[in-house]
Enzyme design. Structure first.
Site, short mmCIF file in Angstrom:
data_model
loop_
_atom_site.label_atom_id
_atom_site.label_comp_id
_atom_site.label_asym_id
_atom_site.label_seq_id
_atom_site.Cartn_x
_atom_site.Cartn_y
_atom_site.Cartn_z
N SER A 16 0.86 -1.17 0.00
CA SER A 16 0.00 0.00 0.00
C SER A 16 0.90 1.22 0.00
O SER A 16 2.05 1.16 0.45
CB SER A 16 -0.94 0.01 1.21
N GLU A 18 1.26 5.53 0.65
CA GLU A 18 0.71 6.71 1.30
C GLU A 18 1.17 7.98 0.58
O GLU A 18 2.35 8.13 0.28
CB GLU A 18 1.14 6.74 2.77
N ALA A 52 -0.66 18.27 9.90
CA ALA A 52 -0.67 18.46 11.34
C ALA A 52 -1.87 19.31 11.73
O ALA A 52 -2.13 20.35 11.14
CB ALA A 52 0.62 19.12 11.80
N HIS A 78 -7.42 9.31 5.38
CA HIS A 78 -7.04 9.57 6.77
C HIS A 78 -8.10 10.45 7.42
O HIS A 78 -8.68 11.34 6.79
CB HIS A 78 -5.69 10.29 6.84
N ASP A 110 -2.07 15.00 15.27
CA ASP A 110 -1.09 15.82 15.99
C ASP A 110 -1.79 17.00 16.67
O ASP A 110 -2.86 17.42 16.24
CB ASP A 110 -0.03 16.34 15.02
N ASP A 163 1.13 2.05 25.38
CA ASP A 163 0.91 2.19 23.94
C ASP A 163 0.14 0.99 23.40
O ASP A 163 -0.78 1.14 22.58
CB ASP A 163 2.27 2.31 23.25
N PHE A 221 11.81 14.89 11.12
CA PHE A 221 10.52 14.22 11.19
C PHE A 221 10.58 13.06 12.18
O PHE A 221 9.65 12.86 12.99
CB PHE A 221 10.13 13.73 9.80
N HIS A 271 3.76 -1.19 3.79
CA HIS A 271 3.15 0.12 3.56
C HIS A 271 4.28 1.11 3.34
O HIS A 271 5.18 1.25 4.17
CB HIS A 271 2.32 0.53 4.78
N ARG A 277 6.78 10.70 -4.08
CA ARG A 277 7.84 10.45 -5.04
C ARG A 277 7.81 8.97 -5.40
O ARG A 277 7.98 8.11 -4.53
CB ARG A 277 9.21 10.82 -4.46
#
Length: 303
Positions: A16, A18, A52, A78, A110, A163, A221, A271, A277
């Site tokens: 997949s 993104e 964000a 999303h 975020d 988590d 990032f 993913h 790109r």
């Protein structure tokens, strides 16, 4: 010997991709060129991010609508909890459903103020991705919901166990797939997978991989999302700040090594965070053994 890998593989390879919505005409052209380049590889789905704080919401919706209208790809939109009431988010879900979307990537999102700010749920909004997942499934039970997973722990989680508690809550709410934050050491992924399975979580945990387009940008990032950058990776890109061509070769090498190692250890789902790109991702998929399913795939219609 790596040469025997493809002969040994008995399960299909699933990928997949993104993308993020464009905010300039040039970025628009790059996005759709990338989608057209990767479409013949037959991805399970392509996802489109929010910025964000939900800042690209309308552009995300527009991109998803065009994927539905102009391609044969399956979009995964999303959706975050940020900056909207439950009623507003529910209306977005209904709009997606009416447009033909049957897959949503449900995320907390975020902080509205950006990285470094403390997250505060919107008054009257969904507090987290587990609540959001439950809300989506309440509106349309046949929408597939993917959620996030963090092999190195979400930056806001106190512990890895906390988590995983949140991941369990998302699964209990109806999530059927988790996609991991990107990572560079595969041991993180497999150790995390062991802990997740030990907690009775058996949905697919799909590794998220990112070909490094720009090392300095990626490092910033990674710091925001809690991904560690190993010293060996920094050494590979050392001295290449102004050498784009060599950076691309190194990026393909690094990502291919990681993906091939995962493949050797039984992983068949990947993913890719494409950063809009296509060339690096296409090359990595080729090295994994993935080939175009139909070279006659329809071109995108002119906007």
């Amino acid at each position: 010997m790596r040469a025997s890998r493809f002969a040994k593989r008995t399960k299909p390879l699933n990928v997949s991709f993104e993308f993020f919505p464009p905010n300039t005409d040039e970025m628009e052209r790059t996005l759709w060129s990338s989608i057209e380049r990767l479409a013949p590889l037959g991805p399970n789905f392509v996802s489109v991010t929010y910025g964000a704080g939900g800042t690209t919401r309308e552009r995300t919706h527009a991109t998803v609508r065009r994927i539905i209208g102009d391609t044969g790809l399956t979009p995964a939109a999303h959706l975050t909890c940020v900056g909207a009431t439950r009623e507003e988010v529910d209306e977005i879900v209904r709009g997606y459903y009416a447009a033909g979307v049957r897959h949503i990537v449900a995320l907390r999102g975020d902080p509205a103020g950006g990285a470094g700010d403390r997250y505060q749920p919107h008054p009257g909004g969904y507090a987290n991705a587990a609540e959001l997942t439950a809300g989506i499934k309440r509106i349309a039970a046949d929408i597939e919901v993917s959620v996030s997973a963090y092999p190195e722990k979400h930056p806001d989680s106190a512990t890895v166990d906390a988590d995983i508690d949140m991941l369990k809550a998302k699964v209990d709410a109806g999530a059927s797939r988790a996609i991991t934050q990107f990572f560079f050491e595969n041991d993180f992924y497999f150790h995390y997978l062991e802990r997740v399975r030990a907690r009775g979580i058996h949905i697919p945990i799909v590794p998220g991989l990112i070909p490094v387009q720009n090392f300095q940008t990626m490092t910033r990032f990674a710091a925001r999302c809690g991904t560690s950058v190993p010293s060996w990776l920094a050494e590979r890109f050392e001295g290449l700040e102004n050498d784009v061509a060599t950076r691309k070769l190194i990026a393909i090498s690094v990502a291919a090594e990681q993906a091939l190692d995962l493949l050797d250890q039984g992983v068949n789902d990947f993913h890719f965070y494409t950063m809009n790109r296509a060339d690096l991702v296409y090359a990595i998929c080729h090295l994994l053994g993935l080939r175009p399913q139909d070279m006659r795939a329809p071109a995108l219609q002119a906007s």
